[in-house]
Design an enzyme around this catalytic site. Sequence first.
Site, short mmCIF file in Angstrom:
data_model
loop_
_atom_site.label_atom_id
_atom_site.label_comp_id
_atom_site.label_asym_id
_atom_site.label_seq_id
_atom_site.Cartn_x
_atom_site.Cartn_y
_atom_site.Cartn_z
N CYS A 141 0.88 -1.16 0.00
CA CYS A 141 0.00 0.00 0.00
C CYS A 141 0.92 1.21 0.00
CB CYS A 141 -0.85 0.04 1.26
SG CYS A 141 -1.85 -1.43 1.47
N ARG B 294 1.56 1.47 -5.90
CA ARG B 294 1.71 0.47 -4.84
C ARG B 294 0.39 -0.24 -4.51
NH1 ARG B 294 6.44 1.20 -2.17
NH2 ARG B 294 5.65 -0.04 -0.44
N TRP C 218 -3.77 -1.71 -1.32
CA TRP C 218 -3.84 -2.99 -2.04
C TRP C 218 -4.30 -3.99 -1.01
CZ3 TRP C 218 -1.60 -7.90 -1.87
CH2 TRP C 218 -1.76 -8.68 -3.02
N ASN D 61 0.95 -0.08 5.95
CA ASN D 61 1.31 -0.89 4.78
C ASN D 61 1.97 -2.15 5.32
OD1 ASN D 61 2.36 -1.89 2.37
ND2 ASN D 61 4.17 -0.57 2.48
N GLY D 62 1.40 -3.31 5.03
CA GLY D 62 1.99 -4.56 5.52
C GLY D 62 0.92 -5.48 6.05
N GLU E 252 8.33 -13.75 -20.57
CA GLU E 252 8.10 -12.34 -20.23
C GLU E 252 7.03 -11.72 -21.15
OE1 GLU E 252 8.64 -10.47 -17.87
OE2 GLU E 252 8.57 -8.43 -18.62
N LYS F 243 3.57 -10.04 -19.82
CA LYS F 243 3.18 -8.65 -20.13
C LYS F 243 1.75 -8.61 -20.66
CE LYS F 243 5.41 -6.70 -18.47
NZ LYS F 243 6.52 -7.22 -17.75
N GLU G 277 -0.84 -9.48 -17.78
CA GLU G 277 -1.06 -8.56 -16.67
C GLU G 277 -1.75 -7.26 -17.07
OE1 GLU G 277 2.43 -7.45 -14.42
OE2 GLU G 277 3.65 -7.28 -16.21
N HIS H 123 4.81 -31.20 -26.74
CA HIS H 123 4.54 -32.08 -25.60
C HIS H 123 3.25 -31.69 -24.89
CE1 HIS H 123 8.37 -34.06 -26.12
NE2 HIS H 123 8.93 -32.87 -26.24
N LYS I 51 2.68 -2.49 -7.76
CA LYS I 51 4.05 -2.44 -8.27
C LYS I 51 5.03 -3.18 -7.39
CE LYS I 51 7.18 -0.97 -11.15
NZ LYS I 51 7.23 -1.73 -12.41
#
Length: 618
Positions: free
Chosen positions: A2, A27, A76, A102-103, A491, A495, A498, A514, A613
Amino acid sequence: MCGITGYIGEKDAYPIIINGLKRLEYRGYDSAGIMIYDGQELNLSKTKGKVADLEQITDNDSKRKAGTIGIGHTRWATHGVPNDVNSHPHTSQSGNLVIVHNGIIENYDTLRKELINRGYTFHSDTDTEVLVNLIEEVKKQENCKLGKAVQIALTEVTGAYAIAVFDKEKPNEIIVARLGSPIAIGVGKNNEEFFIASDASPFIEFTKNVMYLEDEEMAIVKPGRDIRVRQISDDSSVEPNIQKLKLSLDQIEKGGYDHFMIKEIHEQPKAIIDTYRGRMLANQGIIKMAGIDNNLERFLNAERIIVVACGTSWHAGLVGEYLIEEMARIPVEVEYASEFRYRNPIITPKDIVIAISQSGETADTLAAIKLAKSKGAFVFGVCNVVGSSIARETHAGAYTHAGPEIGVASTKAFTTQITVLSLIALKLAKEKGTLSKSEFNTYLQKMQLIPEKVQKLLEIDEKVKEIARIYKDAKNCLYLGRGFNFPVALEGALKLKEISYIHAEGYPAAEMKHGPIALIDEDMPLFVIATNKGHYEKVVSNIQEIKSRSGKIIAIVTEGDVTVKEIADHVIEIPETEEALTPLLTTIPFQLLSYHIAVMLDKNVDQPRNLAKSVTVE
Ligand code: AGP
């Protein structure tokens, strides 16, 4: 995970805190809230949604905005769904204490039950409301000031936190504390005002003097007085370490671009130069990296390198594995930090652990570092954020110097991480003699040309946009690559997932047969990297296999390619370079593609749903 902000001084607190929250929205952006103290009342405004939604509530209500002291939060969600009630700030039962956090407080349930037994009632589902009431209870029991109550209460909690606490009964100070989540304090001229934030971006236009709290430290900020820093465990005092901030305002603004992500994609040529500047002296055939030079024996005697990271940084780590094994012939293992930390890994003092993290705050990576250190390994950090927790926790390291990355989807962080890993591989190869002088020098020359090749590649934007338009409604996509470009396929898929919420998977091209080949039909776009030296013929065979099953092929090839052009539906050409350096180029079209698809689908590119982030929770 957060963002928290705060201000205490003589200016209007509201605009400082609101603008600060906007800068910290990377965040978390599930809900937002602000408390302003007007000298008599605590005015609390909070809502589900973004800071802009919060502003709608406060904008026409001058009472909510008046005051020179306040704290704010952008969330968040961890405990409790994002709604108005669970939004921060939270107040204590008496209504006197207010907190932003935050946490995660891991033992919140036990504490909550104890507090309920003592007559407390709770309105939200959050661990934060438990913490503010615990502080209130300690203050009452011990009959002490807020600072002491915060210190005692924090010795009773387990978990992670960065907090700012305000007490209406003592309105000339704010208490901040940290364990595992970052907090920066901006110091105004003559200590007349203080700024509090999860990073320094909310206050860069006001002061360049900053103090970063260390883990298990708390600080009392009071205008007109030096910051008082104390150790939470034993209440002993700590000398504040005030530093000069190097961040500038234009680095954290969009600068004419529509989104931070596209700005950051375009910043890559410069970011790569900034990463190797002063380290790679191509004309002298030298790579200087203080973190390695000062610990050369350890690196040369390492029996193994273990890379720990998460997400995009983990993908960069995989490229690093290919680079270091190919060039320096040292065995490399790449681990998800979240798995590594809990699986009792075998680590010895002869291992070197390379921890990669853009933010330098990722909780799992931080925990993996601590574990590796406890087993005697030497830990080398590759971070972007200067002074971050990971940068401070590692024995040595190299910053990527990409500049602030604000878009949640990592772009320049990835290419600059690969740049650092290339330098590490080349340097170790030179020291170990596993590359000849001429091979080494060729790499340096080619590396020096990468930024201008990235610049040239960025010009294919229109073509990528056209491809994006054709495939934007796909439901599933596959990304394929081999060797150095297998991690780029991973990657590329990440991208797309997300920011556009389209399901995508990355695979080593040869693995397709396979299993994933069963998915291919005429609706399935496959993005295939087929550079001319990367097992080219084998990848061409894979492309043929896709074609026979009617899949749509979008291939990334080397300039001048003829064979793939004849088979693929679309080709994107990248300039020629050494195969080991191609990930720095092949990733660019994938970044642009994801960006354009997300824009065309009207998604929130910089703040995709459910993400944040820096992931400072497990
Ligand atoms: C990348 O686009 C992601 N948003 C995410 O995977 C990120 O790379 C990951 O959370 C690790 O973050 P870090 O590099 O800050 O440690």
